[in-house]
Design a protein around this motif. Sequence first.
Motif, PDB file in Angstrom:
ATOM      1  N   SER A   1       9.330  -0.561  21.088  1.00  0.00           N
ATOM      2  CA  SER A   1       9.329  -0.305  19.727  1.00  0.00           C
ATOM      3  C   SER A   1       8.868   1.147  19.481  1.00  0.00           C
ATOM      4  O   SER A   1       9.399   1.796  21.117  1.00  0.00           O
ATOM      5  CB  SER A   1       7.787  -1.214  19.149  1.00  0.00           C
ATOM      6  OG  SER A   1       7.110  -0.456  20.198  1.00  0.00           O
TER       7      SER A   1
ATOM      8  N   ASN B   1      16.140  -7.899   9.258  1.00  0.00           N
ATOM      9  CA  ASN B   1      16.628  -7.671  11.055  1.00  0.00           C
ATOM     10  C   ASN B   1      17.905  -7.307  10.973  1.00  0.00           C
ATOM     11  O   ASN B   1      19.204  -8.139   9.915  1.00  0.00           O
ATOM     12  CB  ASN B   1      16.649  -9.177  11.535  1.00  0.00           C
ATOM     13  CG  ASN B   1      15.369  -9.390  11.869  1.00  0.00           C
ATOM     14  OD1 ASN B   1      14.618  -9.170  11.935  1.00  0.00           O
ATOM     15  ND2 ASN B   1      14.852 -10.359  11.630  1.00  0.00           N
TER      16      ASN B   1
ATOM     17  N   LYS C   1      11.976  -2.105  15.466  1.00  0.00           N
ATOM     18  CA  LYS C   1      10.940  -3.087  17.130  1.00  0.00           C
ATOM     19  C   LYS C   1      12.800  -3.260  17.049  1.00  0.00           C
ATOM     20  O   LYS C   1      12.768  -3.591  16.524  1.00  0.00           O
ATOM     21  CB  LYS C   1       9.786  -3.806  16.367  1.00  0.00           C
ATOM     22  CG  LYS C   1       9.632  -4.186  17.298  1.00  0.00           C
ATOM     23  CD  LYS C   1       8.353  -5.178  17.356  1.00  0.00           C
ATOM     24  CE  LYS C   1       7.706  -5.792  18.476  1.00  0.00           C
ATOM     25  NZ  LYS C   1       6.564  -6.552  18.615  1.00  0.00           N
ATOM     26  N   VAL C   2      12.405  -3.387  19.244  1.00  0.00           N
ATOM     27  CA  VAL C   2      13.771  -4.059  19.214  1.00  0.00           C
ATOM     28  C   VAL C   2      13.321  -5.704  19.723  1.00  0.00           C
ATOM     29  O   VAL C   2      12.285  -5.665  20.579  1.00  0.00           O
ATOM     30  CB  VAL C   2      14.928  -3.338  20.333  1.00  0.00           C
ATOM     31  CG1 VAL C   2      15.449  -4.660  20.702  1.00  0.00           C
ATOM     32  CG2 VAL C   2      14.984  -2.077  19.996  1.00  0.00           C
ATOM     33  N   GLN C   3      13.638  -6.558  18.698  1.00  0.00           N
ATOM     34  CA  GLN C   3      13.264  -8.066  18.987  1.00  0.00           C
ATOM     35  C   GLN C   3      14.828  -9.299  20.059  1.00  0.00           C
ATOM     36  O   GLN C   3      15.436  -9.502  19.212  1.00  0.00           O
ATOM     37  CB  GLN C   3      12.771  -8.329  18.224  1.00  0.00           C
ATOM     38  CG  GLN C   3      11.150  -8.120  17.912  1.00  0.00           C
ATOM     39  CD  GLN C   3      10.836  -8.244  16.864  1.00  0.00           C
ATOM     40  OE1 GLN C   3      10.947  -8.707  15.989  1.00  0.00           O
ATOM     41  NE2 GLN C   3       9.221  -9.133  16.878  1.00  0.00           N
ATOM     42  N   GLY C   4      14.720  -8.968  21.128  1.00  0.00           N
ATOM     43  CA  GLY C   4      15.861  -9.408  21.296  1.00  0.00           C
ATOM     44  C   GLY C   4      17.103  -8.489  21.109  1.00  0.00           C
ATOM     45  O   GLY C   4      17.906  -6.985  21.325  1.00  0.00           O
TER      46      GLY C   4
ATOM     47  N   TYR D   1      18.101  -8.106  17.779  1.00  0.00           N
ATOM     48  CA  TYR D   1      17.857  -7.399  16.812  1.00  0.00           C
ATOM     49  C   TYR D   1      17.179  -6.163  17.033  1.00  0.00           C
ATOM     50  O   TYR D   1      16.410  -6.094  17.691  1.00  0.00           O
ATOM     51  CB  TYR D   1      16.777  -8.274  15.914  1.00  0.00           C
ATOM     52  CG  TYR D   1      17.562  -9.664  15.381  1.00  0.00           C
ATOM     53  CD1 TYR D   1      18.158 -10.005  14.285  1.00  0.00           C
ATOM     54  CD2 TYR D   1      17.031 -10.771  16.431  1.00  0.00           C
ATOM     55  CE1 TYR D   1      19.137 -11.604  13.802  1.00  0.00           C
ATOM     56  CE2 TYR D   1      17.827 -11.895  16.046  1.00  0.00           C
ATOM     57  CZ  TYR D   1      18.820 -12.275  15.074  1.00  0.00           C
ATOM     58  OH  TYR D   1      18.751 -13.453  14.351  1.00  0.00           O
TER      59      TYR D   1
ATOM     60  N   THR E   1      14.797  -4.097  14.152  1.00  0.00           N
ATOM     61  CA  THR E   1      13.720  -4.362  13.240  1.00  0.00           C
ATOM     62  C   THR E   1      13.631  -3.279  12.622  1.00  0.00           C
ATOM     63  O   THR E   1      12.262  -2.730  13.227  1.00  0.00           O
ATOM     64  CB  THR E   1      13.095  -5.964  13.578  1.00  0.00           C
ATOM     65  OG1 THR E   1      13.504  -7.148  14.074  1.00  0.00           O
ATOM     66  CG2 THR E   1      11.823  -6.094  12.256  1.00  0.00           C
TER      67      THR E   1
END
Length: 272
Positions: free
Chosen positions: A2, A65, A113-116, A118, A120
């Motif tokens: 993040s 996303n 923020k990186v989530q997988g 995505y 965000t």
Amino acid sequence: MSAQCTGWIHELRGQTMMFTGKTRVDGEWVVREECFSRVQTLGADYQNSFSRKVTLVVHGELTGNVKDADRALSGKLLKVIESRCEGRHIHVVDNAGYSDLLFGAPARCRDLKVQGEYVTVMPEIGEGFLGGPFDRLRLRTRGIDRLEAGVLGRGTPRHDKLLSRLVERVAGRRALDVRAPARRGPQFDLGWVSERTAYGAWVAAPEQSGNEGTRRLAEAVEYVGKSARPAARHGQVQRVVVLEDAVDLSSGLRETARTSGLLIGKVKDVPL
């Protein structure tokens, strides 16, 4: 991974900008060439590709996303995250923030923020209702129409004194994020965020004379009640009417406030 930022960007001058996605100014789509022309007029520069010169990214219609990290759109945001993590901060604003900067208002620098797979763009509580940091000087110099002056008492010593007391109480709570109204939202006097609720407070201190006092206060509550009802894009929004200590909070005033979805009370009663 993040990249957080809790700061604000106050002007475009001196920035080197890059745009992603479709850009809108106050809801109206603007072609990229027009975006370039506008920022240059305000003393900023622009680039089409990412480099170490970039200081501000307008992410356009990428709220929520952004899927597929290999695409150019989300790839630019990944570059921003990488740069932030390396210690070189790059501001990120959305379309609303870009619009505010064009019109001389501050814009929130957004968290990413990186989530997988995505990227965000993290939402902010009270978006579209709360504006930049509270600025007493800006508040004092804003235009006051005759209706506000008559109904709320804006521009009078009584109103200014009551507002000062409210600012002292709210700003004294260090955990609170004290804010001004959004440029295009309801023009309250003072806003703040507590937990997941964005509050906007209208100070009502109209001149009172004899039996006119109760009528004028009722007008003030009705005026706030008819103000544009904010559509909370994230979190809850609550409008508040703040009255002088000497005011008798009659059942009629309370009922008018309740039916309008308002909280009403004295400075000591405001929710923090």
